[in-house]
Design a protein around this motif. Structure first.
Motif, PDB file in Angstrom:
ATOM      1  N   GLY A  66      71.355 -45.097 109.163  1.00 15.41           N
ATOM      2  CA  GLY A  66      71.369 -46.137 108.224  1.00 15.41           C
ATOM      3  C   GLY A  66      71.042 -47.750 108.671  1.00 15.41           C
ATOM      4  O   GLY A  66      70.422 -48.394 107.890  1.00 15.41           O
ATOM      5  N   GLY A  67      71.913 -48.036 109.441  1.00 12.52           N
ATOM      6  CA  GLY A  67      71.882 -49.312 110.110  1.00 12.52           C
ATOM      7  C   GLY A  67      70.461 -49.616 110.752  1.00 12.52           C
ATOM      8  O   GLY A  67      69.863 -50.508 110.562  1.00 12.52           O
ATOM      9  N   TYR A  68      70.070 -48.612 111.385  1.00 11.22           N
ATOM     10  CA  TYR A  68      68.594 -48.771 111.840  1.00 11.22           C
ATOM     11  C   TYR A  68      67.540 -48.906 110.613  1.00 11.22           C
ATOM     12  O   TYR A  68      66.757 -49.818 110.927  1.00 11.22           O
ATOM     13  CB  TYR A  68      68.243 -47.577 112.692  1.00 11.22           C
ATOM     14  CG  TYR A  68      67.100 -47.883 113.737  1.00 11.22           C
ATOM     15  CD1 TYR A  68      67.464 -48.523 114.970  1.00 11.22           C
ATOM     16  CD2 TYR A  68      65.880 -47.382 113.546  1.00 11.22           C
ATOM     17  CE1 TYR A  68      66.410 -48.478 115.915  1.00 11.22           C
ATOM     18  CE2 TYR A  68      64.815 -47.595 114.648  1.00 11.22           C
ATOM     19  CZ  TYR A  68      65.429 -48.247 115.719  1.00 11.22           C
ATOM     20  OH  TYR A  68      64.182 -48.455 116.615  1.00 11.22           O
ATOM     21  N   ALA A  69      67.642 -48.126 109.677  1.00 12.55           N
ATOM     22  CA  ALA A  69      66.661 -48.346 108.497  1.00 12.55           C
ATOM     23  C   ALA A  69      66.843 -49.717 107.829  1.00 12.55           C
ATOM     24  O   ALA A  69      65.834 -50.154 107.718  1.00 12.55           O
ATOM     25  CB  ALA A  69      67.096 -47.022 107.620  1.00 12.55           C
ATOM     26  N   ILE A 228      55.256 -37.962 105.776  1.00 15.03           N
ATOM     27  CA  ILE A 228      55.234 -36.963 106.881  1.00 15.03           C
ATOM     28  C   ILE A 228      56.563 -37.385 108.028  1.00 15.03           C
ATOM     29  O   ILE A 228      57.303 -36.530 108.420  1.00 15.03           O
ATOM     30  CB  ILE A 228      53.994 -36.837 107.640  1.00 15.03           C
ATOM     31  CG1 ILE A 228      52.769 -36.191 106.722  1.00 15.03           C
ATOM     32  CG2 ILE A 228      54.057 -36.254 109.041  1.00 15.03           C
ATOM     33  CD1 ILE A 228      51.386 -36.726 107.105  1.00 15.03           C
ATOM     34  N   GLY A 229      56.478 -38.543 108.064  1.00 13.30           N
ATOM     35  CA  GLY A 229      57.607 -39.033 109.203  1.00 13.30           C
ATOM     36  C   GLY A 229      58.937 -38.992 108.737  1.00 13.30           C
ATOM     37  O   GLY A 229      59.845 -38.520 109.503  1.00 13.30           O
ATOM     38  N   ALA A 230      59.050 -39.205 107.247  1.00 13.11           N
ATOM     39  CA  ALA A 230      60.540 -38.815 106.819  1.00 13.11           C
ATOM     40  C   ALA A 230      60.906 -37.505 106.979  1.00 13.11           C
ATOM     41  O   ALA A 230      62.118 -37.170 107.338  1.00 13.11           O
ATOM     42  CB  ALA A 230      60.484 -39.569 105.494  1.00 13.11           C
ATOM     43  N   ASN A 347      54.603 -51.393 110.698  1.00  9.70           N
ATOM     44  CA  ASN A 347      55.574 -50.477 111.513  1.00  9.70           C
ATOM     45  C   ASN A 347      56.811 -50.724 110.740  1.00  9.70           C
ATOM     46  O   ASN A 347      57.623 -49.543 110.759  1.00  9.70           O
ATOM     47  CB  ASN A 347      55.839 -51.188 112.921  1.00  9.70           C
ATOM     48  CG  ASN A 347      56.508 -50.037 113.636  1.00  9.70           C
ATOM     49  OD1 ASN A 347      55.983 -48.836 114.083  1.00  9.70           O
ATOM     50  ND2 ASN A 347      57.400 -50.610 114.399  1.00  9.70           N
ATOM     51  N   SER A 348      57.355 -51.714 110.279  1.00  9.77           N
ATOM     52  CA  SER A 348      58.549 -51.732 109.480  1.00  9.77           C
ATOM     53  C   SER A 348      58.600 -50.960 108.407  1.00  9.77           C
ATOM     54  O   SER A 348      59.451 -50.052 108.047  1.00  9.77           O
ATOM     55  CB  SER A 348      58.700 -53.236 109.265  1.00  9.77           C
ATOM     56  OG  SER A 348      59.849 -53.073 108.031  1.00  9.77           O
ATOM     57  N   ALA A 349      57.476 -50.533 107.492  1.00 11.24           N
ATOM     58  CA  ALA A 349      57.375 -49.804 106.445  1.00 11.24           C
ATOM     59  C   ALA A 349      57.478 -48.266 107.026  1.00 11.24           C
ATOM     60  O   ALA A 349      58.259 -47.394 106.218  1.00 11.24           O
ATOM     61  CB  ALA A 349      56.074 -50.034 105.629  1.00 11.24           C
ATOM     62  N   LEU A 350      56.692 -47.913 107.606  1.00 15.58           N
ATOM     63  CA  LEU A 350      56.665 -46.620 108.450  1.00 15.58           C
ATOM     64  C   LEU A 350      58.280 -46.203 109.061  1.00 15.58           C
ATOM     65  O   LEU A 350      58.656 -45.160 108.823  1.00 15.58           O
ATOM     66  CB  LEU A 350      55.509 -46.513 109.502  1.00 15.58           C
ATOM     67  CG  LEU A 350      55.423 -45.278 110.107  1.00 15.58           C
ATOM     68  CD1 LEU A 350      54.973 -44.347 109.146  1.00 15.58           C
ATOM     69  CD2 LEU A 350      54.639 -45.357 111.444  1.00 15.58           C
ATOM     70  N   MET A 351      58.488 -47.058 109.800  1.00 18.65           N
ATOM     71  CA  MET A 351      59.788 -46.527 110.544  1.00 18.65           C
ATOM     72  C   MET A 351      60.939 -46.777 109.488  1.00 18.65           C
ATOM     73  O   MET A 351      61.986 -46.043 109.871  1.00 18.65           O
ATOM     74  CB  MET A 351      60.186 -47.562 111.580  1.00 18.65           C
ATOM     75  CG  MET A 351      58.961 -47.193 112.771  1.00 18.65           C
ATOM     76  SD  MET A 351      58.435 -45.550 113.262  1.00 18.65           S
ATOM     77  CE  MET A 351      59.944 -45.399 114.091  1.00 18.65           C
ATOM     78  N   PHE A 354      60.782 -43.439 108.129  1.00 18.18           N
ATOM     79  CA  PHE A 354      61.344 -42.326 108.937  1.00 18.18           C
ATOM     80  C   PHE A 354      62.795 -42.333 109.233  1.00 18.18           C
ATOM     81  O   PHE A 354      63.356 -41.159 109.360  1.00 18.18           O
ATOM     82  CB  PHE A 354      60.612 -43.120 110.335  1.00 18.18           C
ATOM     83  CG  PHE A 354      60.561 -41.932 111.557  1.00 18.18           C
ATOM     84  CD1 PHE A 354      59.736 -41.075 111.465  1.00 18.18           C
ATOM     85  CD2 PHE A 354      61.390 -42.301 112.608  1.00 18.18           C
ATOM     86  CE1 PHE A 354      59.719 -40.209 112.680  1.00 18.18           C
ATOM     87  CE2 PHE A 354      61.410 -41.351 113.610  1.00 18.18           C
ATOM     88  CZ  PHE A 354      60.403 -40.371 113.643  1.00 18.18           C
ATOM     89  N   PHE A 355      63.438 -43.456 109.157  1.00 19.55           N
ATOM     90  CA  PHE A 355      64.827 -43.306 109.493  1.00 19.55           C
ATOM     91  C   PHE A 355      65.596 -43.198 108.188  1.00 19.55           C
ATOM     92  O   PHE A 355      66.942 -42.591 108.279  1.00 19.55           O
ATOM     93  CB  PHE A 355      65.271 -44.716 110.368  1.00 19.55           C
ATOM     94  CG  PHE A 355      65.018 -44.512 111.846  1.00 19.55           C
ATOM     95  CD1 PHE A 355      65.918 -44.045 112.682  1.00 19.55           C
ATOM     96  CD2 PHE A 355      63.965 -45.018 112.160  1.00 19.55           C
ATOM     97  CE1 PHE A 355      65.758 -43.936 113.876  1.00 19.55           C
ATOM     98  CE2 PHE A 355      63.825 -45.033 113.696  1.00 19.55           C
ATOM     99  CZ  PHE A 355      64.672 -44.287 114.375  1.00 19.55           C
ATOM    100  N   VAL A 356      65.092 -43.490 107.064  1.00 16.86           N
ATOM    101  CA  VAL A 356      65.930 -43.077 105.880  1.00 16.86           C
ATOM    102  C   VAL A 356      65.747 -41.618 105.883  1.00 16.86           C
ATOM    103  O   VAL A 356      66.748 -40.884 105.383  1.00 16.86           O
ATOM    104  CB  VAL A 356      64.951 -43.747 104.606  1.00 16.86           C
ATOM    105  CG1 VAL A 356      65.439 -43.091 103.542  1.00 16.86           C
ATOM    106  CG2 VAL A 356      65.305 -45.349 104.449  1.00 16.86           C
ATOM    107  N   GLY A 357      64.738 -41.032 106.195  1.00 13.51           N
ATOM    108  CA  GLY A 357      64.445 -39.477 106.289  1.00 13.51           C
ATOM    109  C   GLY A 357      65.593 -39.031 107.195  1.00 13.51           C
ATOM    110  O   GLY A 357      66.411 -38.094 106.989  1.00 13.51           O
ATOM    111  N   GLY A 358      65.918 -39.788 108.486  1.00 14.08           N
ATOM    112  CA  GLY A 358      66.897 -39.351 109.496  1.00 14.08           C
ATOM    113  C   GLY A 358      68.125 -39.357 108.984  1.00 14.08           C
ATOM    114  O   GLY A 358      68.982 -38.669 109.250  1.00 14.08           O
ATOM    115  N   ALA A 359      68.576 -40.412 108.263  1.00 11.83           N
ATOM    116  CA  ALA A 359      69.906 -40.523 107.556  1.00 11.83           C
ATOM    117  C   ALA A 359      70.089 -39.383 106.690  1.00 11.83           C
ATOM    118  O   ALA A 359      71.436 -38.773 106.480  1.00 11.83           O
ATOM    119  CB  ALA A 359      70.081 -42.081 106.838  1.00 11.83           C
TER     120      ALA A 359
END
Length: 406
Positions: A66-69, A228-230, A347-351, A354-359
């Motif tokens: 979450g902090g990374y996102a 796809i990334g999320a 990159n900000s939007a994509l990642m 990505f990390f919201v999916g990770g959280a």
């Protein structure tokens, strides 16, 4: 190194990307993100020392994601607004300071706070990646991005190995102290050698954030790739969060050092990332993406069979990580080609997605593991990975239909 790394003046024209500088950028991204993964093989020992429940322990992983996102959406777009050299150095120095908070944490809430703040500033890695893409020529961009991302993903994976091994000798806090020192050293090296490049977009900070979010509305390919990334990173997070409980449980009974060493299996994915980048440079980006998302789904068959068989577990995890890194690399190559002048915001939007999916994946891990153990994790991870492949296939169908319209 001093002959191959030279400081460049502030300029709108990107300087040449030298091999020594590429190596420095790759190593720095790996060290930057490593702090977000130290806790994963240590959840059991941290939980015992700080008297945390399993749910509270898994929240450490969630706090990192979450902090990374949050950092991705709030800090990475600044690369399109302020001078990137200064931004990167400040973020690396901040990460060093917040790692010390985790090293000194007397309780779970303090450790959660230190973890979240470390993750927030460790998005410096995502400032460095589009910076490397900007410095690269179009014909080498896939290889350069793949090389820097290989460093990033090796840092994420080897962080588990290092934290598990060092915890056996000096306790779980040792790795946080060590990485704080290394991050301070990296900040100095980047201040000395990272070229200065300022490409302002003429927007205020609030307008910059709005522009980042607007990328989703204006760029259909970004929406597809974000989805796809999320999904792929949600499955990735489920795998690496839950595998600690599997390996520490009755099926294997491993200690922290052994659990950390298992992360080396995932290193094969980072090693093959530059290969995916080279294929992208030769126009194979969509084919690689399709094959990789299909392999994501198939890998869970072996992962699920690995509950009691180490060979199947190693094969499944290795295949999953190779596929996952290829998905990430192709996603970035697709979106970096959309608007070269807006790579930090893209990159900000994509990642962020990505990390919201990770959280979300780390949160789902607690539910799946508590409810159905490794079988539940494997079924849910396989479902998420299959959905990632389905999104890729649907996007390809829609793209072909669009090209066939008069």
């Amino acid at each position: 190194m001093t002959e191959t790394l030279r400081r460049a003046p502030i300029s709108a024209a990107p300087p040449r990307l030298r091999r020594g500088l590429l190596l420095l950028m790759s190593v720095s991204t790996g060290l930057s993100v490593a702090g977000n993964y130290f806790a994963q093989p240590l959840l059991e020992v941290i939980g015992r020392e700080l008297e945390l429940s399993t749910t509270m322990a898994t929240l450490i992983v969630t706090a990192a994601q979450g902090g990374y996102a949050l950092g991705l959406i709030l800090l990475v777009p600044l690369g399109d607004l302020v001078e990137r050299h200064r931004l990167a150095v400040l973020l690396f120095a901040g990460t060093s300071a917040f790692l010390l908070v985790s090293a000194l944490a007397p309780s779970g809430p303090v450790l959660l706070t230190g973890t979240a703040l470390t993750a927030l500033t460790s998005v410096a890695a995502q400032v460095v990646v589009p910076y490397a893409a900007t410095l690269a020529t179009p014909g080498e961009r896939g290889r350069v991005v793949g090389t820097v991302m290989a460093g990033l993903m090796l840092g994420a994976l080897l962080a588990r190995t290092a934290s598990g091994a060092l915890s056996e000798f000096g306790g779980w806090r040792t790795i946080y102290w060590l990485n704080a020192i290394l991050m301070a050293a990296v900040a100095v090296l980047l201040w000395r050698f990272l070229p200065r490049l300022h490409t302002p977009v003429g927007l205020s900070y609030p307008a910059l954030l709005r522009s980042t979010l607007a990328m989703f509305r204006h760029e259909p390919q970004l929406r597809w790739r974000a989805g796809i990334g999320a999904l792929s990173f949600a499955a990735f997070s489920m795998l690496w969060t839950s595998i600690t409980f599997l390996l520490a449980g009755p099926s294997y009974g491993w200690r922290e050092a052994s659990i950390g060493m298992f992360a080396l299996v995932g290193g094969v994915g980072a090693i093959t990332t530059p290969i995916a980048g080279r294929l992208a440079d030769h126009g194979w980006v969509q084919r690689v993406s399709g094959i990789a998302t299909a392999l994501l789904a198939l890998s869970w068959l072996a992962v699920g069979a690995g509950e009691g068989t180490l060979g199947w577990l190693i094969a499944g995890v290795a295949l999953f990580n190779v596929a996952h890194q290829a998905v990430l690399n192709t996603n970035q190559n697709v979106i970096y080609a959309l608007r070269p002048e807006s790579r930090n915001r893209l990159n900000s939007a994509l990642m962020t997605a990505f990390f919201v999916g990770g959280a979300a994946g780390s949160l789902l891990t607690s539910v799946a593991w508590t409810g159905a153990g490794w079988t539940g994790v494997s079924l849910l991870g396989g479902t998420l990975s299959t959905a990632s492949f389905a999104l890729w296939a649907l996007e390809r169908v829609r793209a072909k239909k669009g090209r066939s319209l008069p």
